[in-house]
Design a protein around this motif. Structure first.
Motif, PDB file in Angstrom:
ATOM      1  N   VAL A 186      28.582  63.820  46.485  1.00  0.00           N
ATOM      2  CA  VAL A 186      29.051  63.956  45.101  1.00  0.00           C
ATOM      3  C   VAL A 186      30.181  64.058  44.840  1.00  0.00           C
ATOM      4  O   VAL A 186      31.070  64.364  45.926  1.00  0.00           O
ATOM      5  CB  VAL A 186      28.319  65.265  44.485  1.00  0.00           C
ATOM      6  N   LYS A 187      31.153  63.672  43.884  1.00  0.00           N
ATOM      7  CA  LYS A 187      32.518  63.130  43.730  1.00  0.00           C
ATOM      8  C   LYS A 187      32.880  64.168  42.567  1.00  0.00           C
ATOM      9  O   LYS A 187      32.505  64.472  41.710  1.00  0.00           O
ATOM     10  CB  LYS A 187      33.012  61.973  43.296  1.00  0.00           C
ATOM     11  N   CYS A 218      31.771  71.223  51.197  1.00  0.00           N
ATOM     12  CA  CYS A 218      30.408  70.890  52.092  1.00  0.00           C
ATOM     13  C   CYS A 218      29.384  70.322  51.243  1.00  0.00           C
ATOM     14  O   CYS A 218      29.532  69.341  50.668  1.00  0.00           O
ATOM     15  CB  CYS A 218      30.168  72.054  52.892  1.00  0.00           C
ATOM     16  N   ASP A 219      28.295  71.071  51.039  1.00  0.00           N
ATOM     17  CA  ASP A 219      26.956  70.595  50.265  1.00  0.00           C
ATOM     18  C   ASP A 219      26.882  71.543  49.017  1.00  0.00           C
ATOM     19  O   ASP A 219      25.860  71.380  48.490  1.00  0.00           O
ATOM     20  CB  ASP A 219      25.902  70.701  51.291  1.00  0.00           C
ATOM     21  N   ARG A 220      27.986  71.874  48.423  1.00  0.00           N
ATOM     22  CA  ARG A 220      27.980  72.763  47.270  1.00  0.00           C
ATOM     23  C   ARG A 220      28.833  72.292  46.211  1.00  0.00           C
ATOM     24  O   ARG A 220      30.047  71.885  46.645  1.00  0.00           O
ATOM     25  CB  ARG A 220      28.400  74.283  47.396  1.00  0.00           C
ATOM     26  N   ALA A 221      28.361  72.066  45.033  1.00  0.00           N
ATOM     27  CA  ALA A 221      29.111  71.396  43.797  1.00  0.00           C
ATOM     28  C   ALA A 221      29.100  72.419  42.692  1.00  0.00           C
ATOM     29  O   ALA A 221      28.127  72.972  42.437  1.00  0.00           O
ATOM     30  CB  ALA A 221      28.418  70.125  43.359  1.00  0.00           C
ATOM     31  N   VAL A 232      25.347  74.406  42.344  1.00  0.00           N
ATOM     32  CA  VAL A 232      24.449  73.425  42.770  1.00  0.00           C
ATOM     33  C   VAL A 232      24.540  73.188  44.323  1.00  0.00           C
ATOM     34  O   VAL A 232      25.483  72.734  44.630  1.00  0.00           O
ATOM     35  CB  VAL A 232      24.379  72.152  42.260  1.00  0.00           C
ATOM     36  N   GLU A 233      23.612  73.507  45.109  1.00  0.00           N
ATOM     37  CA  GLU A 233      23.680  73.590  46.426  1.00  0.00           C
ATOM     38  C   GLU A 233      22.828  72.297  46.973  1.00  0.00           C
ATOM     39  O   GLU A 233      21.850  71.719  46.223  1.00  0.00           O
ATOM     40  CB  GLU A 233      23.369  74.872  47.148  1.00  0.00           C
TER      41      GLU A 233
END
Length: 456
Positions: A24-25, A49-52, A18-19
């Motif tokens: 988010v933890k 960074c901004d990717r999970a 998910v980008e």
């Protein structure tokens, strides 16, 4: 406030990317809501960074990423806990599996637990009676200890686990005793065996049972032992119970860990297992213990099958470093029809001397334990010598030791899976066997105890 994203970019097997995420933890729960309103769940494995990177709990087959949205729930995996858990059967994610009503939760607890301050730990020193002579008499289990069972493929460790769960109790204590049983990666037949055994013997009333089947997702297998330990922490530290946690089979747990690690393309360690296997196992085993100021305690018996019967395999090897000893099952004894096939000589309980003696078991326990170990070791040597040189090469004393070894295995170790011996019965049986040997050979027992217990 839940955060929702429609930026699911990729799904590979059980992993989803998910980008464009914010705040988010690691380990946070995720719900993937599809176009038709159906929901699949997962947890965050990695954030860059901004990717999970999300690990799905269910199969990713049929998932339409263009029409789905990821909802981050802001907390990790939690278990609803209540005293009503006792007598219930749950799946590996903590959902009822016995057809009963959902649990009305007293509270919800993070399954990863909270680390125990080492300074707050109390020393384990109270005897737990399992009713099994080879454990109670020679490799004693102590309240707050972690004592694993090392088994081999095809040996009856399931029957041993069920026997310990049925029979175990703390002596000389009025506090409540509970068992939390986690079956990890087992077949439907094994799960049915445990449930039926506990129901038929009445042990289910004091037991919380978590069952993760072999066809359940790998990520659920990783969660199951932590679900069990979280339930145990609630019963022990909130309700003041003595809790025995039995986890079978740790090997299935480690295989699931390796599977997830390979899916994440991590650099493998020994035999393909992740390099953090030691840390991961320690994070579970170290949840056993006693805490000062709290009446309850958690005692652990993890059971593992050694791949290729190899004690140096990473799973038993690392487990041995973390825990306080091990009970080893023997294929040789099993072939001879000795049940449970506990090999007492390589087995070890590092805390056994803390839980025995006057006021705990009986004054003669330590001396008879040492004498039985020594006599059995010499008896096995005598039998090996007779196999090579013939029985005629043995002295009269060696023949008595060989006979002792035979009777020790047949009477002391081979008690079956239904006999529940008190510690007094175990100690008396030890004295009965020691009468096979001349009194002059009993050099490890104080003269006062010989006078009191040996008789003529």
């Amino acid at each position: 406030m839940f955060k929702e994203y429609k930026t699911i970019r990729e799904v590979v097997g059980p992993l989803m990317l998910v980008e464009g995420v914010e705040g988010v933890k690691y380990n946070e729960l995720v719900e993937i809501v599809q176009k038709d309103g159906s929901v699949r769940r997962g947890k965050v494995l990695e954030v860059q960074c901004d990717r999970a990177l999300v690990q799905l709990f269910e199969n990713s087959q049929g998932l339409q990423i263009s029409a789905s949205r990821a909802k981050f729930l802001g907390h990790g995996l939690e278990l609803a806990v209540s005293e009503d858990m006792l007598g219930r059967v749950f799946d590996g994610m903590g959902n009822p599996r016995d057809g009963g009503a959902p649990l009305i939760a007293e509270k919800r607890m993070d399954i990863n637990g909270e680390p125990i301050n080492p300074a707050a730990r109390d020393y384990p020193n109270e005897f737990i009676q399992t009713g099994i002579s080879a454990i109670d008499g020679l490799n004693t289990l102590v309240r707050g200890q972690k004592l694993p069972v090392f088994s081999m493929s095809g040996l009856p460790h399931a029957e041993l686990a069920a026997q310990i769960a049925r029979q175990a109790r703390v002596l000389k204590s009025d506090d409540k005793f509970a068992v939390v049983f986690a079956a990890v990666g087992i077949t439907y037949e094994e799960a049915d065996y445990f449930i039926r055994d506990f129901q038929e013997t009445g042990a289910i009333t004091r037991t919380v049972l978590f069952t993760n089947l072999a066809n359940d997702p790998a990520i659920e297998r990783i969660a199951t032992p932590r679900m069990a330990l979280t339930a145990a922490e609630y019963l022990a530290y909130d309700l003041g119970m003595h809790v025995l946690v039995i986890i079978t089979d740790i090997t299935n747990y480690c295989e699931a860990l390796r599977e997830v690690s390979a899916a994440r393309k991590e650099v493998p360690g020994r035999r393909g297992y992740p390099g953090y296997l030691y840390t991961d196992l320690a994070s579970m085993y170290e949840r056993a213990g006693r805490i000062r100021g709290k009446r309850g305690s958690i005692t652990q018996i993890p059971i593992l099958t050694m791949p290729e019967d190899d004690k140096t395999h990473p799973i038993p090897d690392l487990t041995g470093y973390i825990t306080e000893g091990q009970i080893i099952l023997s294929r040789e004894l099993y072939k001879k029809g000795i049940l449970p096939p506990i090999d007492v000589l390589p087995s070890l309980s590092r805390l056994k001397d803390k839980g025995i003696g006057a006021g705990k078991t009986r004054e003669d326990h330590a001396d008879t334990m040492n004498q039985l170990f020594a006599a059995y070791a010499r008896g096995k040597e005598s039998k090996e010598l007779a196999a090579i040189l013939g029985e005629a090469a043995l002295s009269d004393t060696d023949k008595l030791y060989a006979r002792f070894a035979e009777e020790f295995e047949r009477q002391y170790v081979a008690q079956g899976f239904t006999v529940n011996r008190s510690v007094e019965e175990t100690l008396d049986l030890g004295w009965k066997l020691l009468r096979i040997l001349p009194r002059s050979e009993l050099k490890r027992i104080k003269e006062a105890y010989l006078e009191k217990y040996l008789g003529e």
